[in-house]
Design a protein around this motif. Structure first.
Motif, mmCIF file in Angstrom:
data_model
loop_
_atom_site.group_PDB
_atom_site.id
_atom_site.type_symbol
_atom_site.label_atom_id
_atom_site.label_comp_id
_atom_site.label_asym_id
_atom_site.label_seq_id
_atom_site.Cartn_x
_atom_site.Cartn_y
_atom_site.Cartn_z
ATOM 1 N N ARG A 119 6.147 58.887 -29.149
ATOM 2 C CA ARG A 119 6.223 60.246 -28.622
ATOM 3 C C ARG A 119 5.773 60.265 -27.149
ATOM 4 O O ARG A 119 6.445 60.837 -26.292
ATOM 5 N N GLU A 120 4.647 59.610 -26.879
ATOM 6 C CA GLU A 120 4.156 59.547 -25.491
ATOM 7 C C GLU A 120 5.161 58.841 -24.580
ATOM 8 O O GLU A 120 5.396 59.256 -23.448
ATOM 9 N N ALA A 166 7.938 61.080 -23.609
ATOM 10 C CA ALA A 166 7.594 62.104 -22.611
ATOM 11 C C ALA A 166 7.690 61.572 -21.185
ATOM 12 O O ALA A 166 7.926 62.325 -20.251
ATOM 13 N N GLU A 192 10.551 63.314 -29.565
ATOM 14 C CA GLU A 192 10.169 63.796 -28.239
ATOM 15 C C GLU A 192 11.396 63.974 -27.343
ATOM 16 O O GLU A 192 11.491 64.957 -26.605
ATOM 17 N N HIS A 197 12.929 67.209 -28.275
ATOM 18 C CA HIS A 197 12.163 68.346 -27.753
ATOM 19 C C HIS A 197 12.432 68.569 -26.265
ATOM 20 O O HIS A 197 12.345 69.688 -25.781
ATOM 21 N N GLN A 198 12.760 67.485 -25.555
ATOM 22 C CA GLN A 198 13.074 67.618 -24.133
ATOM 23 C C GLN A 198 14.528 68.001 -23.897
ATOM 24 O O GLN A 198 14.969 68.064 -22.747
ATOM 25 N N ASP A 213 9.156 63.876 -38.645
ATOM 26 C CA ASP A 213 8.856 64.884 -37.639
ATOM 27 C C ASP A 213 9.072 66.257 -38.258
ATOM 28 O O ASP A 213 10.211 66.607 -38.532
#
Lengths: 336, 336
Positions: free
Chosen positions: A224-225, A228, A254, A257-258, B282
Motif C-alpha cells: 500500500r505504501e 502511494a 492503493e 484508490h488513486q 481490501d
C-alpha cells in the motif's frame, strides 16, 4: 525367515534377496516367497532391512522454520518431494532446523541417507557443514558458486527474460522490478532476489529499455505504501514485474484508490508466485508461476541418483516459471 | 563401543545407557562418554538403536495429496508438528497417501511407530484400517463418533459462538454463514464444514436471530458470483461469517463494484483462516485465525503419549480460533 524359506521351498539367502531386493529373483520364486510370507504373517521389516543394507532409505527435507517465502506453493513442493521419494522406496522426513547444532544432530545420528536443503542463501554456511559431514545432499536453490554441487532451482534468468518478452510484445518499454528485498537473518542474501535483480538489470540494459528498481517488505501494508509513492519513484513506468506476492493486494488497492487502473495505467506481471495467489487479487494477476511440483520431484531425484547411482539426470537442473494469463497485463495506454 | 568404554573408563553397559538414554547416567560420566565418542568419531546410530528398542521413533503425517483446504496455515502446522516430534526424540515423515493400499503399505513395513491423520472426514474409512493394523494413531480432526479415539481439532462450536458474540456485540441480528460446501471425493463430509453448520444453526436459533445459510466453491470466481446474488439470497443480512477464505477476494471485489461497502453495508468475519490470508483482502478482514501451531504440537503430543505413556494430556483436545481484528466488521448502518 527359516520358516518362510521352508514353506516356499527356497534357501534362506533367496528369501533375503527377495525381501531386500538385493539380487534378481525370478517372478515365480518371488511369488512363492511372498505367498509364504503372507501365510506366516511375516512382515518386511524396514528397520531390519535398513540395518542389513546400512541404509535407512530416509531423506530429510531441511528448511528454516517459519521463514518461508512462497508459502502458497511450498505445500505442493513438500507433497511432490514426499511422493517422489515414496515412488523410489524412500521416505521424507521434515526437518525444520533453525541452527547449526540441529543440522549436526541430523547428520550425526545415522538416521538419514541424504538431505535436501531449502531456502538456500547465496553464501550458505550449511553447505560446508554438510560437505564436512559426508552426508549426500542436494540443494533447492543455488549458492553463488554451485558448480560442484547438485541443485535444482527456478531458472530466474530465463523467467525474467520471458517476463520482459511478454511485456515488450504488449508494447511496453519502461518497466520496473518490485521485489521483497534480499532479506535478513537466515534469509540474508536470498538467492532468488539476488539472481532476479541481476538478470533484470542485464536484460533491460541489453535491450536498451528504461528500467526501474523498487523494493518493499513482503506484506500488503508495505504494498500500500509503495502504491502511494510509485508514481514519484518510477515516473513514466507502464509495466511492473512483481516478485512480491504478499505486497500485491495492498499495492493494487492503493492504485485503485488513486484512480489508477490496472492494467490500463500500469500492467503488473507477478513472478515466482502461483495461480492461486494471483487469483486472490482484483484484477486477477497475470503470473509466471513457480514450478513447485517439478522442483520437489527433481530435487529428490538428484539426491537419489547420488545414493543409488545410475541416474541419468543432469546434476544441475533449472526449471522455468510458466506464464499463466490473468487480467493485469495489457498494452500501455495510448499517449504513454 | 568397547573402545569408547575403555577410553572413558566406564563399562560397556554405561556407554549403552548413555547413548540410548535408557538409564540415568551422572552428568560427569555422560561428559566423559561423549568426549570419548567424539575423540573416536563414534556416531550414535539411530538405526541400531531402533532395532534394539523395536521402535523407530518415526511418526508419519498422513494427508490426502494436493487436496488441502487451509493451505495458508498448513505449513505452520507441518513445521510445528515436526518440531514437537523432534523435541521428543521423534522424526516426522510426510506421507501424502491418496489410497488405501498406500495406507496399508505404511503400517505394514514397520517403519513408523505411529500415525497422525489429517483432513479427517465425518465417516473416515482410514480410521478402521488403522485400528485393524494395530498402529497407534491420533487424528487432526474428528469423525462423527470420536470418543474412543485420540484427537485434536479446532473447536468449531466455540469458534462459531464467539463469532456470533462478536457480531451481536456490534449490533447485528441478521447474520449469514458462507461456507465452501461439504466437499466431494476424499473430502466428502468434511468435518469442519459439517460441524460449523450445525453449530451456526443451533446458536442462531437459541438466540432468536435471523440466520442465512450460503455456500459457494472455494475460489475467487465463485466468490464473485456469490457477491452478485448475495442481496437476493440473503435480504436484510448485515453481517456474514465466512468460512471460505479463497472466495473472499472475489466476493469483496464484486460487492465494491455494486457500490456496497464492507463493513458499512455488510460486516464480514473470516473464520478458520489466517491473519496472512485476511491481509490479502481490501479491506483487511477481521479473522478468527486457525490455531495451526497448537494443532500440530498437540497432535504429536497425543500420539507420543500413546507410545511412551505417562503423558498427562487429555485424549481429546479442542482448540479455539483466536479473534484478530481487521477492518471488515463494524456496527450495522443506521436504518438496518
Amino acid at each position: 525367515m527359516q520358516d518362510v524359506a521352508r514353506l516356499a521351498n527356497v534357501s534362506i539367502a533367496t528369501v533375503s534377496f527377495t525381501v531386500n531386493n538385493s539380487k534378481p529373483v525370478s517372478p515365480a520364486t518371488r511369488a512363492r516367497v511372498e505367498a509364504a510370507m503372507q501365510e506366516l504373517g511375516f512382515r518386511r521389516n524396514a528397520v531390519g532391512r535398513a540395518l542389513a543394507s546400512k541404509r535407512t532409505h530416509i531423506l530429510a527435507l531441511l528448511y528454516p522454520a517459519l521463514q518461508h517465502r512462497f508459502r502458497g506453493t511450498v505445500v505442493n513442493f513438500f507433497t511432490s518431494a514426499a511422493r517422489t521419494a515414496s515412488e523410489h522406496g524412500y521416505n521424507l522426513v521434515l526437518w525444520p532446523a533453525s541452527n547449526d547444532d540441529e543440522l549436526d544432530e541430523l547428520t550425526s545420528t545415522g538416521l538419514v541417507d541424504g538431505v535436501l536443503l531449502m531456502e538456500v542463501q547465496v553464501e550458505d554456511p550449511r553447505v560446508e557443514r554438510l560437505q564436512k559431514s559426508g552426508t549426500p545432499f542436494a540443494l533447492i536453490g543455488r549458492t553463488a558458486e554451485p558448480d560442484a554441487l547438485d541443485f535444482v532451482d527456478i531458472d530466474f534468468e530465463g523467467t525474467v527474460a520471458a517476463s520482459i518478452d511478454h511485456l515488450v510484445e504488449l508494447g511496453h518499454s519502461a518497466i520496473g522490478l518490485l521485489d521483497g528485498g534480499v532479506g535478513s537473518g537466515a534469509l540474508r542474501g536470498y538467492g532468488p532476489v539476488v539472481r532476479t535483480r541481476g538478470a533484470f538489470d542485464r536484460e533491460m540494459e541489453e535491450r536498451g529499455l528504461m528500467a526501474f528498481r523498487l523494493s518493499c517488505d513482503e506484506n500488503p501494508a508495505a504494498g500500500r505504501e509503495m502504491g502511494a509513492r510509485i508514481r514519484d519513484e518510477a515516473p513514466g513506468m507502464t509495466a511492473l514485474i512483481l516478485m512480491n506476492e504478499h505486497a500485491a493486494p495492498g499495492l493494487l488497492s492503493e492504485l485503485r484508490h488513486q484512480g489508477l487502473s490496472v492494467p490500463d495505467d500500469l500492467s503488473i506481471l507477478s513472478i515466482a508466485s502461483s495461480k492461486e495467489m494471483a487469483a486472490m487479487n482484483d484484477p486477477e494477476l497475470t503470473v509466471m508461476s513457480a514450478p513447485s511440483i517439478e522442483l520437489g520431484r527433481r530435487g529428490v531425484e538428484l539426491l537419489i541418483d547420488q545414493l543409488d547411482g545410475g541416474g541419468d539426470h543432469d546434476r544441475h537442473a533449472l526449471v522455468m516459471c510458466a506464464l499463466e494469463p490473468g487480467a493485469s497485463t495489457a498494452p500501455p495506454r495510448a499517449g504513454h
